[in-house]
Design a protein around this motif. Structure first.
Motif, PDB file in Angstrom:
ATOM      1  N   SER A 153      32.649  34.491  42.989  1.00  0.00           N
ATOM      2  CA  SER A 153      33.473  34.119  41.840  1.00  0.00           C
ATOM      3  C   SER A 153      33.698  32.616  41.826  1.00  0.00           C
ATOM      4  O   SER A 153      33.471  31.917  42.823  1.00  0.00           O
ATOM      5  N   THR A 154      34.163  32.117  40.699  1.00  0.00           N
ATOM      6  CA  THR A 154      34.456  30.682  40.597  1.00  0.00           C
ATOM      7  C   THR A 154      35.589  30.299  41.549  1.00  0.00           C
ATOM      8  O   THR A 154      35.588  29.202  42.107  1.00  0.00           O
ATOM      9  N   HIS A 155      36.551  31.193  41.723  1.00  0.00           N
ATOM     10  CA  HIS A 155      37.658  30.921  42.644  1.00  0.00           C
ATOM     11  C   HIS A 155      37.144  30.772  44.068  1.00  0.00           C
ATOM     12  O   HIS A 155      37.538  29.854  44.799  1.00  0.00           O
ATOM     13  N   SER A 156      36.246  31.663  44.493  1.00  0.00           N
ATOM     14  CA  SER A 156      35.681  31.597  45.847  1.00  0.00           C
ATOM     15  C   SER A 156      34.830  30.346  46.023  1.00  0.00           C
ATOM     16  O   SER A 156      34.845  29.714  47.082  1.00  0.00           O
ATOM     17  N   LYS A 157      34.092  29.984  44.988  1.00  0.00           N
ATOM     18  CA  LYS A 157      33.259  28.779  45.048  1.00  0.00           C
ATOM     19  C   LYS A 157      34.135  27.540  45.249  1.00  0.00           C
ATOM     20  O   LYS A 157      33.835  26.673  46.082  1.00  0.00           O
ATOM     21  N   SER A 158      35.237  27.483  44.518  1.00  0.00           N
ATOM     22  CA  SER A 158      36.159  26.344  44.660  1.00  0.00           C
ATOM     23  C   SER A 158      36.781  26.307  46.046  1.00  0.00           C
ATOM     24  O   SER A 158      36.961  25.231  46.637  1.00  0.00           O
ATOM     25  N   TYR A 159      37.099  27.489  46.584  1.00  0.00           N
ATOM     26  CA  TYR A 159      37.673  27.567  47.932  1.00  0.00           C
ATOM     27  C   TYR A 159      36.709  26.988  48.960  1.00  0.00           C
ATOM     28  O   TYR A 159      37.099  26.183  49.815  1.00  0.00           O
ATOM     29  N   LEU A 160      35.441  27.378  48.885  1.00  0.00           N
ATOM     30  CA  LEU A 160      34.446  26.874  49.828  1.00  0.00           C
ATOM     31  C   LEU A 160      34.233  25.371  49.642  1.00  0.00           C
ATOM     32  O   LEU A 160      34.101  24.630  50.631  1.00  0.00           O
ATOM     33  N   GLU A 161      34.207  24.923  48.412  1.00  0.00           N
ATOM     34  CA  GLU A 161      34.044  23.485  48.152  1.00  0.00           C
ATOM     35  C   GLU A 161      35.210  22.695  48.723  1.00  0.00           C
ATOM     36  O   GLU A 161      35.014  21.592  49.259  1.00  0.00           O
ATOM     37  N   ASN A 162      36.417  23.233  48.641  1.00  0.00           N
ATOM     38  CA  ASN A 162      37.589  22.550  49.200  1.00  0.00           C
ATOM     39  C   ASN A 162      37.548  22.476  50.722  1.00  0.00           C
ATOM     40  O   ASN A 162      38.219  21.632  51.322  1.00  0.00           O
ATOM     41  N   LEU A 163      36.751  23.350  51.334  1.00  0.00           N
ATOM     42  CA  LEU A 163      36.567  23.286  52.786  1.00  0.00           C
ATOM     43  C   LEU A 163      35.492  22.266  53.161  1.00  0.00           C
ATOM     44  O   LEU A 163      35.254  22.022  54.348  1.00  0.00           O
ATOM     45  N   GLY A 164      34.856  21.689  52.141  1.00  0.00           N
ATOM     46  CA  GLY A 164      33.807  20.709  52.403  1.00  0.00           C
ATOM     47  C   GLY A 164      32.418  21.309  52.472  1.00  0.00           C
ATOM     48  O   GLY A 164      31.476  20.656  52.943  1.00  0.00           O
ATOM     49  N   ILE A 165      32.280  22.544  52.010  1.00  0.00           N
ATOM     50  CA  ILE A 165      30.986  23.226  52.048  1.00  0.00           C
ATOM     51  C   ILE A 165      30.199  22.917  50.778  1.00  0.00           C
ATOM     52  O   ILE A 165      30.765  22.884  49.677  1.00  0.00           O
ATOM     53  N   GLU A 166      28.915  22.681  50.928  1.00  0.00           N
ATOM     54  CA  GLU A 166      28.064  22.345  49.790  1.00  0.00           C
ATOM     55  C   GLU A 166      27.001  23.438  49.586  1.00  0.00           C
ATOM     56  O   GLU A 166      26.988  24.449  50.278  1.00  0.00           O
ATOM     57  N   ASN A 167      26.142  23.204  48.621  1.00  0.00           N
ATOM     58  CA  ASN A 167      25.006  24.097  48.372  1.00  0.00           C
ATOM     59  C   ASN A 167      25.479  25.532  48.095  1.00  0.00           C
ATOM     60  O   ASN A 167      25.097  26.478  48.780  1.00  0.00           O
ATOM     61  N   ILE A 168      26.330  25.671  47.067  1.00  0.00           N
ATOM     62  CA  ILE A 168      26.921  26.961  46.720  1.00  0.00           C
ATOM     63  C   ILE A 168      26.515  27.356  45.303  1.00  0.00           C
ATOM     64  O   ILE A 168      26.588  26.559  44.376  1.00  0.00           O
ATOM     65  N   LYS A 169      26.103  28.592  45.153  1.00  0.00           N
ATOM     66  CA  LYS A 169      25.855  29.162  43.838  1.00  0.00           C
ATOM     67  C   LYS A 169      26.668  30.441  43.695  1.00  0.00           C
ATOM     68  O   LYS A 169      27.052  31.055  44.690  1.00  0.00           O
ATOM     69  N   ILE A 170      26.938  30.823  42.450  1.00  0.00           N
ATOM     70  CA  ILE A 170      27.697  32.046  42.213  1.00  0.00           C
ATOM     71  C   ILE A 170      26.738  33.220  42.057  1.00  0.00           C
ATOM     72  O   ILE A 170      25.771  33.161  41.306  1.00  0.00           O
ATOM     73  N   TRP A 171      26.995  34.262  42.822  1.00  0.00           N
ATOM     74  CA  TRP A 171      26.253  35.519  42.725  1.00  0.00           C
ATOM     75  C   TRP A 171      27.282  36.637  42.780  1.00  0.00           C
ATOM     76  O   TRP A 171      27.941  36.838  43.787  1.00  0.00           O
ATOM     77  N   GLY A 172      27.452  37.343  41.655  1.00  0.00           N
ATOM     78  CA  GLY A 172      28.506  38.349  41.568  1.00  0.00           C
ATOM     79  C   GLY A 172      28.132  39.663  42.216  1.00  0.00           C
ATOM     80  O   GLY A 172      27.511  39.713  43.285  1.00  0.00           O
ATOM     81  N   ARG A 173      28.482  40.748  41.580  1.00  0.00           N
ATOM     82  CA  ARG A 173      28.176  42.079  42.097  1.00  0.00           C
ATOM     83  C   ARG A 173      27.706  42.948  40.943  1.00  0.00           C
ATOM     84  O   ARG A 173      28.112  42.765  39.791  1.00  0.00           O
ATOM     85  N   GLY A 174      26.867  43.903  41.269  1.00  0.00           N
ATOM     86  CA  GLY A 174      26.414  44.838  40.255  1.00  0.00           C
ATOM     87  C   GLY A 174      27.358  46.021  40.168  1.00  0.00           C
ATOM     88  O   GLY A 174      28.269  46.183  40.975  1.00  0.00           O
ATOM     89  N   VAL A 175      27.147  46.853  39.169  1.00  0.00           N
ATOM     90  CA  VAL A 175      27.935  48.077  39.033  1.00  0.00           C
ATOM     91  C   VAL A 175      26.963  49.216  38.735  1.00  0.00           C
ATOM     92  O   VAL A 175      26.028  49.063  37.947  1.00  0.00           O
ATOM     93  N   ASP A 176      27.173  50.337  39.392  1.00  0.00           N
ATOM     94  CA  ASP A 176      26.310  51.502  39.229  1.00  0.00           C
ATOM     95  C   ASP A 176      26.800  52.318  38.035  1.00  0.00           C
ATOM     96  O   ASP A 176      27.703  53.140  38.154  1.00  0.00           O
ATOM     97  N   THR A 177      26.207  52.078  36.875  1.00  0.00           N
ATOM     98  CA  THR A 177      26.648  52.766  35.662  1.00  0.00           C
ATOM     99  C   THR A 177      26.219  54.234  35.656  1.00  0.00           C
ATOM    100  O   THR A 177      26.686  55.009  34.818  1.00  0.00           O
ATOM    101  N   GLY A 178      25.335  54.608  36.578  1.00  0.00           N
ATOM    102  CA  GLY A 178      25.005  56.023  36.724  1.00  0.00           C
ATOM    103  C   GLY A 178      26.127  56.785  37.399  1.00  0.00           C
ATOM    104  O   GLY A 178      26.357  57.965  37.118  1.00  0.00           O
ATOM    105  N   GLN A 179      26.862  56.090  38.265  1.00  0.00           N
ATOM    106  CA  GLN A 179      27.994  56.700  38.961  1.00  0.00           C
ATOM    107  C   GLN A 179      29.298  56.510  38.194  1.00  0.00           C
ATOM    108  O   GLN A 179      30.165  57.396  38.209  1.00  0.00           O
TER     109      GLN A 179
END
Length: 383
Positions: A153-179
Motif C-alpha cells: 500500500s502507499t502507507h507501507s511504501k511511505s513507512y519504508l521510505e521513512n526508514l531510509g529504504i529505497e527501490n520500492i514498488k507497490i504490489w497489492g493483493r489479489g482476491v479469489d472471486t471464485g471463493q
C-alpha cells in the motif's frame, strides 16, 4: 523461471502471509514456472502441487505465533542452492527470510522482498516499545540489501521510505472471486446466526488477536436501525483472544475458524464488514468483503486507506475513536440503499484484481530484480 519463495509463515498457520504465498505459488506453477517453498516449522511437505522444504524451528504459539529457525545460514544456503533459483522471493522477511536474504547476497541470487507485516507496530502494541528501534533497524537492514522491495500500500511504501529504504514498488493483493462473491449468500446460515429479513448482520473476519482490536466492536452493542431492523454481530475467525472476546461480546455469534467455501458463504452472508485492526499493511479481508458486495467500515490508517473510498464503497473512521466507528456503522445500517450501492461499487473495484493478474505482475517485478542484480554484478566485476 525458477522461483524459491522463502516465507516467514506457512501452513498450518493461517494468515495473510500464508495465503499470499499459496496463491502466488500456485499461479506461478500454473503459468509454467518452477516453484519451491522454504518454510519454517512442522507442516505439509506438499500442497496444491507445490513442494515445501520445511526448516526445523521452535514454534511459539502465543499471541505473536512466531517460528524461530534452528539451523545455520550455511544449511539454508545448501537448500537454496540445491534448487538453483533464478530469483528469491522473500515473503515478509524477518527471521528465516533474513537468513535467506543473506544467502542471496552471498551467492548473488536476485532477491525480491515483500513487506507484509508491521512488526514494529506489533511490538509497540504489546508494550514492547523499547525494542521497536531494534526491530526497525533490522527491517531497514533486510530491505536495504535486496534487489527490489514490494509494499502492499502507499502507507507501507511511505513507512519504508521513512526508514531510509529505497527501490520500492507497490504490489497489492489479489482476491479469489471464485471463493468470494455474492452468489454464496446463504439465508440458512444467516438464520443460524439469529438473523432474518429484518436483521442487518454486521461482521468481523480475521485472526482474533489483541492487535486486531476486535474488542472495539463492543461499541456496536444495542445498535438499532431507523428502519426498524435489528442488528446482529458475527465474528468470523479464531485466535488467542477468542475466549476473552466471548466474554466482552456475549451478544455476538462466533463462527470459529472457517476456510474455503464455508468462509466464502459467511463473508457473502454479511451486510456490513467492520475491520478494526490499526496495524494492517494491506487488509485482504476488505477486498474479500467487497468481492461479496459487502460494504466496509475500517480505520483511516494503513492499507485500508487505499481500499476504502468513503461514500463510495464504505466508510473510514478516525483510529481509536469508538464513537466515530459507531457513527460510521450507524450511517450504513440506517440506509439500506447505501448498503446495496456501496456493495456494488466495491465489487466493481476489485473485480479484476485476480491472483492471476497479481502473479503476472510479480513476474515482471522478478524480471526487474534479475536485471538489477545482473547490472550490479557487472559493476562489481568492472570495479
Amino acid at each position: 523461471m525458477r522461483v524459491l519463495i522463502a516465507t516467514e509463515s506457512f501452513l498450518p498457520r493461517s494468515n495473510g502471509v500464508t495465503n499470499s504465498v499459496l496463491k502466488v505459488g500456485t499461479n506461478l506453477k500454473n503459468l509454467g514456472h518452477e516453484v519451491q517453498i522454504l518454510a519454517p516449522g512442522k507442516g505439509p511437505f506438499e500442497i496444491q502441487g507445490l513442494n515445501v522444504d520445511r526448516v526445523p524451528s521452535i514454534s511459539v504459539d502465543s499471541l505473536a505465533q512466531v517460528d524461530f529457525p534452528t539451523i545455520r545460514v550455511k544449511e539454508i544456503a545448501n537448500r537454496i542452492n540445491r534448487f538453483k533459483p533464478d530469483v528469491l522471493h522473500l515473503a515478509s522477511p524477518f527471521l528465516l527470510g533474513d537468513q535467506a536474504r543473506r544467502v542471496a547476497k552471498q551467492y548473488q541470487i536476485p532477491s525480491v522482498a515483500i513487506f507484509q507485516t508491521d512488526v514494529a507496530g506489533f511490538v509497540n502494541h504489546y508494550g514492547l516499545s523499547r525494542i521497536s528501534t531494534l526491530v526497525e533497524r533490522r527491517i531497514k537492514k533486510i530491505h536495504s540489501t535486496v534487489d527490489l522491495n514490494l509494499a502492499p500500500s502507499t502507507h507501507s511504501k511511505s513507512y519504508l521510505e521513512n526508514l531510509g529504504i529505497e527501490n520500492i514498488k507497490i504490489w497489492g493483493r489479489g482476491v479469489d472471486t471464485g471463493q468470494f462473491n455474492i452468489s454464496y449468500r446463504n439465508e440458512a446460515l444467516r438464520q443460524s446466526w439469529g438473523a432474518n429479513e429484518n436483521t442487518i448482520v454486521v461482521g468481523f473476519a480475521g485472526r482474533l488477536a489483541p492487535e486486531k482490536c476486535v474488542e472495539n466492536l463492543r461499541i456496536l452493542h444495542n445498535l438499532e436501525s431507523k428502519t426498524g431492523k435489528k442488528v446482529q454481530l458475527v465474528i468470523i475467525g479464531d485466535g488467542p483472544s477468542r475466549e476473552r472476546l466471548a466474554t466482552h461480546l456475549p451478544y455476538a455469534r462466533f463462527t470459529g475458524h472457517l476456510s474455503g467455501e464455508q468462509l466464502g458463504q459467511a463473508m457473502a452472508s454479511l451486510d456490513v464488514l467492520v475491520s478494526t485492526g490499526e496495524k494492517e499493511t494491506f487488509c485482504q479481508v476488505i477486498q474479500e468483503a467487497m468481492a461479496c458486495q459487502v460494504p466496509v467500515v475500517a480505520p483511516a490508517t494503513g492499507g485500508p486507506l487505499d481500499l476504502v473510498e468513503p461514500g463510495c464503497n464504505g466508510y473510514l473512521y478516525q483510529p481509536g475513536s469508538l464513537d466515530d466507528l459507531r457513527n460510521a456503522v450507524q450511517t450504513l445500517i440506517d440506509n439500506p440503499q447505501q448498503i446495496l450501492e456501496f456493495g456494488q461499487n466495491g465489487e466493481s473495484m476489485v473485480r479484476n484484481r485476480t491472483w492471476l493478474s497479481l502473479t503476472q505482475s510479480i513476474v515482471g517485478h522478478y524480471e526487474t530484480a534479475i536485471a538489477s542484480s545482473q547490472a550490479n554484478s557487472s559493476i562489481t566485476v568492472a570495479a
